[in-house]
Design a protein around this motif. Structure first.
Motif, PDB file in Angstrom:
ATOM      1  N   UNK A 106       0.829  -1.196   0.000  1.00 33.51           N
ATOM      2  CA  UNK A 106       0.000   0.000   0.000  1.00 33.51           C
ATOM      3  C   UNK A 106       0.872   1.257   0.000  1.00 33.51           C
ATOM      4  N   UNK A 107       1.926   1.245   0.819  1.00 33.42           N
ATOM      5  CA  UNK A 107       2.823   2.403   0.869  1.00 33.42           C
ATOM      6  C   UNK A 107       3.503   2.632  -0.479  1.00 33.42           C
ATOM      7  N   UNK A 108       3.915   1.535  -1.121  1.00 28.61           N
ATOM      8  CA  UNK A 108       4.596   1.670  -2.419  1.00 28.61           C
ATOM      9  C   UNK A 108       3.670   2.237  -3.485  1.00 28.61           C
ATOM     10  N   UNK A 109       2.435   1.775  -3.484  1.00 30.83           N
ATOM     11  CA  UNK A 109       1.486   2.295  -4.471  1.00 30.83           C
ATOM     12  C   UNK A 109       1.283   3.789  -4.262  1.00 30.83           C
ATOM     13  N   UNK A 110       1.053   4.191  -3.018  1.00 30.36           N
ATOM     14  CA  UNK A 110       0.849   5.620  -2.737  1.00 30.36           C
ATOM     15  C   UNK A 110       2.094   6.435  -3.098  1.00 30.36           C
ATOM     16  N   UNK A 111       3.274   5.923  -2.687  1.00 34.54           N
ATOM     17  CA  UNK A 111       4.516   6.648  -2.983  1.00 34.54           C
ATOM     18  C   UNK A 111       4.762   6.727  -4.486  1.00 34.54           C
ATOM     19  N   UNK A 112       4.513   5.637  -5.197  1.00 34.38           N
ATOM     20  CA  UNK A 112       4.735   5.623  -6.639  1.00 34.38           C
ATOM     21  C   UNK A 112       3.830   6.598  -7.361  1.00 34.38           C
ATOM     22  N   UNK A 113       2.533   6.602  -7.015  1.00 34.10           N
ATOM     23  CA  UNK A 113       1.586   7.492  -7.687  1.00 34.10           C
ATOM     24  C   UNK A 113       1.837   8.947  -7.287  1.00 34.10           C
ATOM     25  N   UNK A 114       2.206   9.180  -6.034  1.00 35.84           N
ATOM     26  CA  UNK A 114       2.558  10.555  -5.627  1.00 35.84           C
ATOM     27  C   UNK A 114       3.794  11.037  -6.393  1.00 35.84           C
ATOM     28  N   UNK A 115       4.749  10.124  -6.608  1.00 35.20           N
ATOM     29  CA  UNK A 115       5.931  10.497  -7.372  1.00 35.20           C
ATOM     30  C   UNK A 115       5.578  10.848  -8.809  1.00 35.20           C
ATOM     31  N   UNK A 116       4.664  10.069  -9.406  1.00 33.60           N
ATOM     32  CA  UNK A 116       4.199  10.399 -10.761  1.00 33.60           C
ATOM     33  C   UNK A 116       3.567  11.786 -10.794  1.00 33.60           C
ATOM     34  N   UNK A 117       2.747  12.095  -9.772  1.00 37.55           N
ATOM     35  CA  UNK A 117       2.076  13.392  -9.732  1.00 37.55           C
ATOM     36  C   UNK A 117       3.087  14.531  -9.623  1.00 37.55           C
ATOM     37  N   UNK A 118       4.075  14.382  -8.735  1.00 35.84           N
ATOM     38  CA  UNK A 118       5.086  15.436  -8.583  1.00 35.84           C
ATOM     39  C   UNK A 118       5.856  15.647  -9.880  1.00 35.84           C
ATOM     40  N   UNK A 119       6.142  14.551 -10.583  1.00 33.98           N
ATOM     41  CA  UNK A 119       6.871  14.680 -11.845  1.00 33.98           C
ATOM     42  C   UNK A 119       6.046  15.439 -12.880  1.00 33.98           C
ATOM     43  N   UNK A 120       4.757  15.135 -12.952  1.00 29.22           N
ATOM     44  CA  UNK A 120       3.889  15.838 -13.898  1.00 29.22           C
ATOM     45  C   UNK A 120       3.771  17.317 -13.534  1.00 29.22           C
ATOM     46  N   UNK A 121       3.637  17.609 -12.260  1.00 28.87           N
ATOM     47  CA  UNK A 121       3.536  18.988 -11.820  1.00 28.87           C
ATOM     48  C   UNK A 121       4.811  19.762 -12.131  1.00 28.87           C
ATOM     49  N   UNK A 122       5.978  19.131 -11.860  1.00 28.97           N
ATOM     50  CA  UNK A 122       7.257  19.804 -12.104  1.00 28.97           C
ATOM     51  C   UNK A 122       7.447  20.119 -13.579  1.00 28.97           C
ATOM     52  N   UNK A 123       6.869  19.301 -14.418  1.00 33.20           N
ATOM     53  CA  UNK A 123       7.010  19.504 -15.867  1.00 33.20           C
ATOM     54  C   UNK A 123       5.786  20.141 -16.494  1.00 33.20           C
TER      55      UNK A 123
END
Length: 660
Positions: free
Chosen positions: A539-556
């Motif tokens: 569960x932690x990995x899924x949340x961390x992975x999807x949050x990381x995707x979101x931050x990457x999209x926001x940064x770009x």
């Protein structure tokens, strides 16, 4: 001249630690084993390249796909002329790399020959910005190449996907400052390359031409300007200065004593002192010449051409529609003061590498008439899920009645078609015996065999033959590893979902799983593979992975390239979940979190972009909807949770389909 070709080093500098998402190579010949070792495998292992692609010339003995089944090799068959470009294109986030020159993906081109290679980087922070028009021309050229490929539809679609990915980068690049020399990309599909060079040079009076070419035209039956590039260049093919000094041309090539040489002997004898003939000095440089340059020195400007074309009629004087070769090159036009004859000779070491030829010309080489090309096979591709082998090609002659497909070393006939007409053909062969059990792991393995594909007449005579390896349909390069059919079963939830998983870690996970299979086969005890993380950790990995995707999209700033990268990553994880890499409870949780994440991204795209049409097209909503809908939910989950997740997924899939 460039003394060493280290293509991977150039790609290594380009990557800057980022993933290389796409790569495509164009080559006349292809040495698969060497290219895999020096180029493709390092890119897969270090930079996560998922699907290497190669388009090679049609000459059978010059195309060897090697043993790496996860490299898709396509043959660009032609009835007239040859497929002769040399180009490598790679894409990373917000940047495109192109290496263009004279080097094939062969033993000679990757180190043994004397070649010319120019690396170009198209990015917003490039040290030396290259005009956008150069990349636009390259992508237009690749579009023409793929349209003529007699291959499976999905293979052609993969080439188009590389072009699309590069075009997204192109459209977001700033225009390079308009200063310095004029650099352009040229190809031979619509117009002859020589004609394009003349247009670029314009009417500036020509005083001298330098030509470096390992291969030259040979004497034609009708010796007039239409049949001789040499006569054409020294005659009305260029705007010569009224008092141009003699010699007007320096022609550098390879002439070995007592060896046959392809030469325009009649033109050289007729032109006499107008041509200074130089031959490669092997005592100075032992590598055989394969680089090609044409430099036109005018009074006001110097125009230089380099790339794949030799100094031949088929390469330079004829376009593809006129029966010429498929060629590509770069053309640089600069003020004469900055590119004088002396500086060009020094830059390319002309005086050191080439000596004045004295004495008689070597014996004439009279090329035999080329055989009639009756058919070509663009691809034989095997689907490991359906176990169907499909052979795709084109028939050009009515002499061909049918096609026979067999395994080369064994003589086992796999298929004999009925009567076929002129045009493209596609032959499906069910239950093709192209797999075996791997003795070390007990898993399915692809057989290292070649196919013999024959064009036969109505009475059964063999008219023409192609010997070739087969391609394999795959989504992930690591899914066909060392010819083992691994696909997605080897990928752990950790490797696919953890944001920190690097390409090297994913390769290590594959190798560890293969080692475990081998140990189990030997009935040895080994540490169990942690194919499933604990629920809390998952569960932690899924949340961390999807949050990381979101931050990457926001940064770009939700750029089209970032959205396409995000969609590809998400589809890969969804496909892995569908294939059973995680159990039912984890799948249900995963689908719920991904659906919420997708809805959040889709809403953000609509808010951020005034016209979101192009942005939604980049994230490929239809493909993402299919991947999300395809993950089976757990039948043993609580009904209220299952119904909630099901409804959420339906809403998000409909949201994606509306934007498809």
């Amino acid at each position: 001249m460039k003394r060493e070709i280290k293509l991977f080093d150039e790609l290594d500098r380009f990557a800057r630690g980022s993933e290389i998402t796409h790569a495509l190579g164009l080559s006349f010949g292809y040495d698969g084993d060497l290219a895999n070792e020096r180029l493709w495998k390092p890119l897969v292992e270090k930079y996560g390249l998922r699907h290497p692609l190669v388009i090679a010339g049609e000459v059978g003995r010059n195309v060897d796909e090697g043993t790496a089944r996860w490299v898709t090799v396509l043959r660009a068959g032609r009835k007239r002329g040859v497929f002769h470009p040399k180009l490598v294109l790679a894409v990373r986030e917000d940047a495109v790399f192109v290496a263009l020159g004279s080097a094939n993906l062969t033993k000679g081109g990757l180190g043994q020959n004397l070649e010319l290679l120019t690396p170009l980087v198209f990015s917003q922070d490039a040290e030396r910005p290259v005009p956008k028009g150069v990349l636009a021309g390259i992508l237009e050229f690749l579009g023409d190449v793929v349209e003529g490929l007699p291959v499976a539809d999905d293979s052609a679609a993969r080439v188009r996907d590389v072009v699309t990915q590069a075009r997204i980068v192109l459209e977001e690049l700033p225009e390079a400052p308009r200063r310095g020399p004029d650099l352009r990309f040229v190809h031979s599909y619509q117009a002859s390359i020589w004609g394009q060079v003349c247009v670029i040079h314009d009417d500036d009076a020509v005083e001298h031409v330098l030509v470096v070419s390992p291969f030259l035209e040979t004497d034609a039956d009708v010796a007039d300007e239409a049949d001789s590039l040499l006569r054409h260049a020294l005659g009305g093919g260029l705007p010569w200065a009224a008092r141009a000094v003699v010699p007007r041309m320096t022609l550098c090539t390879v002439l070995e004593p007592n060896k046959l040489a392809p030469l325009p002997r009649l033109a050289l004898q007729e032109l006499g002192a107008k041509v200074a003939l130089r031959t490669q000095s092997f005592s100075e440089e032992e590598r055989p010449l394969h680089g090609k340059i044409v430099v036109v020195f005018g009074r006001k400007r110097t125009t230089m051409l380099w790339g794949s074309p030799n100094f031949t009629n088929a390469a330079l004087l004829r376009s593809v529609v006129q029966g010429g070769n498929v060629e590509c090159a770069l053309v640089l036009s600069a003020p004469a003061a900055g590119a004088s004859m002396e500086s060009v000779h020094e830059e390319f070491e002309i005086d050191r590498l080439f000596l004045r030829h004295r004495g008689a010309l070597p014996p004439a080489y009279v090329a035999p008439p080329p055989p009639e090309v009756l058919f070509e096979v663009g691809e034989a591709i095997y689907d490991t899920r359906t176990r169907v082998l499909s052979v795709h090609g084109v028939i050009w002659s009515k002499k061909v009645h049918h096609i026979r497909v067999s395994i080369e070393a064994e003589g086992v006939v796999l298929h004999e078609s009925g009567r076929l007409g002129v045009g493209t053909f596609s032959i499906p062969i069910e239950d093709a015996p192209l797999e075996e059990e791997d003795p070390e792991t007990g898993k399915r393995r692809l057989r290292a065999v070649s196919l013999r594909i024959e064009a036969r007449s109505a009475d059964g005579r063999v008219l023409d033959t192609r010997i070739m390896r087969y391609n394999v349909r795959f989504e992930e390069a690591l899914g066909i590893w060392n010819n083992l059919i691994i696909e997605t079963e080897v990928f752990t939830a950790d490797a696919l979902l953890a944001q920190a998983a690097t390409p090297e870690q994913r390769v290590a996970a594959v190798d560890a799983q293969i080692a475990a299979w081998k140990a189990a086969r030997r009935e040895e005890k080994s540490a169990p593979q942690q194919h499933q993380a604990s629920l809390d950790q998952f569960f932690r990995q899924v949340r961390a992975g999807l949050d990381g995707h979101w931050r990457r999209l926001e940064a770009r700033k939700m750029s089209r390239f970032a959205l396409r990268w995000w969609s590809t990553k998400l589809c890969r994880s969804l496909d892995s979940a569908s294939a059973g890499s995680i159990d039912g409870i984890r799948r249900t949780y995963f689908v719920a979190r991904v659906a919420e994440h997708v809805a959040r991204v889709v809403s953000a795209v609509a808010d951020r972009h005034d016209d979101a049409t192009a942005a939604f097209a980049a994230l490929e909503p239809a493909k993402l909807a299919v991947a999300l809908e395809g993950v089976p939910l757990a039948s043993d989950a609580r009904h209220d949770i299952l119904d909630e997740v099901w409804s959420l997924r339906v809403r998000v899939v409909e949201m994606l389909q509306e934007r498809a």
